[in-house]
Design a protein around this motif. Sequence first.
Motif, mmCIF file in Angstrom:
data_model
loop_
_atom_site.group_PDB
_atom_site.id
_atom_site.type_symbol
_atom_site.label_atom_id
_atom_site.label_comp_id
_atom_site.label_asym_id
_atom_site.label_seq_id
_atom_site.Cartn_x
_atom_site.Cartn_y
_atom_site.Cartn_z
ATOM 1 N N TYR A 8 0.849 -1.170 0.072
ATOM 2 C CA TYR A 8 -0.034 0.047 0.121
ATOM 3 C C TYR A 8 0.846 1.188 0.127
ATOM 4 C CZ TYR A 8 -3.460 -3.377 1.309
ATOM 5 O OH TYR A 8 -4.408 -4.478 1.380
ATOM 6 N N TRP A 50 -0.611 -0.101 -9.705
ATOM 7 C CA TRP A 50 -1.326 0.328 -8.692
ATOM 8 C C TRP A 50 -2.902 0.507 -8.918
ATOM 9 C CZ3 TRP A 50 1.225 0.349 -3.920
ATOM 10 C CH2 TRP A 50 2.651 0.463 -3.855
ATOM 11 N N GLN A 61 -3.497 3.633 -2.615
ATOM 12 C CA GLN A 61 -3.143 2.811 -3.719
ATOM 13 C C GLN A 61 -2.592 1.385 -3.141
ATOM 14 O OE1 GLN A 61 -0.595 5.520 -6.255
ATOM 15 N NE2 GLN A 61 -2.491 5.107 -7.748
ATOM 16 N N ARG A 62 -3.018 0.280 -4.133
ATOM 17 C CA ARG A 62 -2.634 -1.038 -3.725
ATOM 18 C C ARG A 62 -2.091 -1.710 -4.774
ATOM 19 N NH1 ARG A 62 -7.712 -4.531 -1.830
ATOM 20 N NH2 ARG A 62 -8.085 -4.523 -4.004
ATOM 21 N N ARG A 63 -1.137 -2.591 -4.461
ATOM 22 C CA ARG A 63 -0.719 -3.554 -5.675
ATOM 23 C C ARG A 63 -0.372 -5.024 -5.168
ATOM 24 N NH1 ARG A 63 5.655 -2.546 -7.059
ATOM 25 N NH2 ARG A 63 6.451 -2.676 -5.040
#
Length: 141
Positions: A8, A50, A61-63
Amino acid sequence: MLVQLRQYKHEEVQFDDNRTTGESQTEDTVNPDSEEYFGKDMDELDVETWETVEHEDDPIQRRSVTIGGVTAVSVPRKPTDEDDPDLPGQTIQLRMGGGIENLAQAEIVEVQDENPQEPEAEGKVSKEDESHGKASMDEEP
């Protein structure tokens, strides 16, 4: 081992365009017909993507990150300087053949052995065989 994580970060909002907070910056800038544009499907390219998600009513944002060749996974007992209490996750330390890598603001999704070894079954009797009893070949029915 193969390690899958979620990482994150705070959303990097640029207010000089027509985008509103919460819209994904990465998806807005990628041509939707990636195969025509790049000559390959986006899934085949090694692109850092992301996505914007909501956390405590704020966009972040998350990946997804998948790393192979990991020999050990650890989590520091105390937060590191990189840890941000406003984001989910914490620093995850991955030990690999070439050294140690730290991933800030990460959560472990799954860890699995890339090459599991099957235990040898020789000399072992299953509980099923023990509980039902087996007639030997010499006994008459």
